[in-house]
Design an enzyme around this catalytic site. Structure first.
Site, PDB file in Angstrom:
ATOM      1  N   CYS A   4     -21.811  27.852  -5.328  1.00  0.00           N
ATOM      2  CA  CYS A   4     -21.692  28.321  -5.854  1.00  0.00           C
ATOM      3  C   CYS A   4     -23.215  29.546  -7.095  1.00  0.00           C
ATOM      4  O   CYS A   4     -23.455  28.472  -7.887  1.00  0.00           O
ATOM      5  CB  CYS A   4     -20.474  28.179  -7.614  1.00  0.00           C
ATOM      6  SG  CYS A   4     -20.170  29.269  -8.247  1.00  0.00           S
ATOM      7  N   HIS A  46     -18.178  26.618 -14.615  1.00  0.00           N
ATOM      8  CA  HIS A  46     -17.369  26.999 -13.166  1.00  0.00           C
ATOM      9  C   HIS A  46     -15.675  27.151 -13.933  1.00  0.00           C
ATOM     10  O   HIS A  46     -14.914  26.699 -13.763  1.00  0.00           O
ATOM     11  CB  HIS A  46     -17.949  26.042 -12.361  1.00  0.00           C
ATOM     12  CG  HIS A  46     -16.649  26.569 -10.980  1.00  0.00           C
ATOM     13  ND1 HIS A  46     -17.354  28.168 -10.026  1.00  0.00           N
ATOM     14  CD2 HIS A  46     -15.467  27.167 -10.558  1.00  0.00           C
ATOM     15  CE1 HIS A  46     -16.174  28.594  -8.840  1.00  0.00           C
ATOM     16  NE2 HIS A  46     -15.322  27.680  -9.821  1.00  0.00           N
ATOM     17  N   GLY A  93     -10.910  43.249  -5.182  1.00  0.00           N
ATOM     18  CA  GLY A  93     -12.815  43.401  -5.071  1.00  0.00           C
ATOM     19  C   GLY A  93     -13.456  42.200  -5.286  1.00  0.00           C
ATOM     20  O   GLY A  93     -14.933  42.475  -5.014  1.00  0.00           O
ATOM     21  N   HIS A 100     -16.506  35.788 -14.054  1.00  0.00           N
ATOM     22  CA  HIS A 100     -17.689  37.383 -14.521  1.00  0.00           C
ATOM     23  C   HIS A 100     -17.337  38.229 -14.863  1.00  0.00           C
ATOM     24  O   HIS A 100     -16.490  39.439 -14.896  1.00  0.00           O
ATOM     25  CB  HIS A 100     -18.998  37.635 -13.701  1.00  0.00           C
ATOM     26  CG  HIS A 100     -18.774  38.092 -12.440  1.00  0.00           C
ATOM     27  ND1 HIS A 100     -18.072  37.396 -11.045  1.00  0.00           N
ATOM     28  CD2 HIS A 100     -18.574  39.262 -11.773  1.00  0.00           C
ATOM     29  CE1 HIS A 100     -17.571  38.335 -10.663  1.00  0.00           C
ATOM     30  NE2 HIS A 100     -18.165  39.378 -10.829  1.00  0.00           N
ATOM     31  N   HIS A 102     -18.404  42.577 -16.133  1.00  0.00           N
ATOM     32  CA  HIS A 102     -19.739  43.422 -15.489  1.00  0.00           C
ATOM     33  C   HIS A 102     -19.749  44.436 -16.834  1.00  0.00           C
ATOM     34  O   HIS A 102     -18.483  45.065 -17.285  1.00  0.00           O
ATOM     35  CB  HIS A 102     -19.457  44.552 -14.633  1.00  0.00           C
ATOM     36  CG  HIS A 102     -18.883  43.848 -13.010  1.00  0.00           C
ATOM     37  ND1 HIS A 102     -20.079  44.029 -11.547  1.00  0.00           N
ATOM     38  CD2 HIS A 102     -17.862  42.927 -12.889  1.00  0.00           C
ATOM     39  CE1 HIS A 102     -19.650  43.738 -11.428  1.00  0.00           C
ATOM     40  NE2 HIS A 102     -18.269  42.414 -11.187  1.00  0.00           N
TER      41      HIS A 102
HETATM   42  P1  AMP Z   1     -17.474  40.866  -8.302  1.00  0.00           P
HETATM   43  O1  AMP Z   1     -17.426  41.951  -6.774  1.00  0.00           O
HETATM   44  O2  AMP Z   1     -16.780  41.669  -9.465  1.00  0.00           O
HETATM   45  O3  AMP Z   1     -17.754  39.919  -7.996  1.00  0.00           O
HETATM   46  O4  AMP Z   1     -19.380  40.961  -8.116  1.00  0.00           O
HETATM   47  C1  AMP Z   1     -20.425  40.460  -8.224  1.00  0.00           C
HETATM   48  C2  AMP Z   1     -21.245  40.948  -9.093  1.00  0.00           C
HETATM   49  O5  AMP Z   1     -22.019  39.697  -8.392  1.00  0.00           O
HETATM   50  C3  AMP Z   1     -21.835  42.660  -7.371  1.00  0.00           C
HETATM   51  O6  AMP Z   1     -22.625  43.254  -8.545  1.00  0.00           O
HETATM   52  C4  AMP Z   1     -23.041  41.901  -7.146  1.00  0.00           C
HETATM   53  O7  AMP Z   1     -24.101  43.013  -7.437  1.00  0.00           O
HETATM   54  C5  AMP Z   1     -23.910  40.726  -8.029  1.00  0.00           C
HETATM   55  N1  AMP Z   1     -24.742  39.622  -7.696  1.00  0.00           N
HETATM   56  C6  AMP Z   1     -24.248  39.010  -6.808  1.00  0.00           C
HETATM   57  N2  AMP Z   1     -25.529  38.097  -6.105  1.00  0.00           N
HETATM   58  C7  AMP Z   1     -25.847  38.375  -7.225  1.00  0.00           C
HETATM   59  C8  AMP Z   1     -27.848  37.708  -7.922  1.00  0.00           C
HETATM   60  N3  AMP Z   1     -27.717  37.102  -6.594  1.00  0.00           N
HETATM   61  N4  AMP Z   1     -27.976  38.175  -8.811  1.00  0.00           N
HETATM   62  C9  AMP Z   1     -27.171  39.130  -9.338  1.00  0.00           C
HETATM   63  N5  AMP Z   1     -26.338  39.575  -9.324  1.00  0.00           N
HETATM   64  C10 AMP Z   1     -25.281  39.353  -8.487  1.00  0.00           C
HETATM   65 ZN    ZN Z   2     -19.940  28.294 -10.465  1.00  0.00          ZN
END
Ligand code: AMP
Ligand code: ZN
Length: 113
Positions: A4, A46, A93, A100, A102
């Protein structure tokens, strides 16, 4: 949780650009920002998505929101406004299956679908 990416950030196998950290929560800049301010706030524990959160996570979820408020103030978007979004499972999506929020802001947003 093995493999993860956000767990790897929480345990520092991968070093994100950290905005906030405490014992339970980590916040870092999104690697592909969709807005002038785009920060991700995760629990270090997690939890795959909000759908997997349990009663025992109540305080943690509340704290994540207060962390979002604090970061918004520190990054100067509290007065202008911001949005807190959590994608949950396929139809939203969600790409990373570790809960998380945003935190996005820094410009006027339209309504979302
Ligand atoms: P979601 O579609 O809500 O799962 O959002 C996942 C987010 O994680 C996206 O906006 C990606 O740009 C971001 N993301 C993926 N890998 C990384 C990373 N290594 N560092 C920072 N953000 C990431
Ligand atoms: Zn995790």
């Amino acid at each position: 949780m093995e493999n993860c990416i956000f767990c790897k950030m929480a345990n520092k196998e991968i070093e994100p650009k950290v905005v906030y950290e405490d014992a339970e929560i980590l916040a870092f800049y999104d690697i592909a920002p969709k807005m002038p301010v785009h920060v991700l706030i995760i629990p270090k524990k997690h939890i795959a998505s909000l759908a997997e959160a349990q009663e025992e996570d109540l305080a943690l979820l509340g704290k994540m929101q207060l962390v979002a408020k604090k970061i918004a103030e520190e990054l100067g978007i509290s007065e202008s406004g911001y949005r807190l979004v959590s994608n949950c499972r396929a139809d939203s999506g969600q790409e990373v299956p570790h809960l998380h929020y945003h935190l996005i802001g820094g410009k006027k947003m339209g309504i979302f679908c």
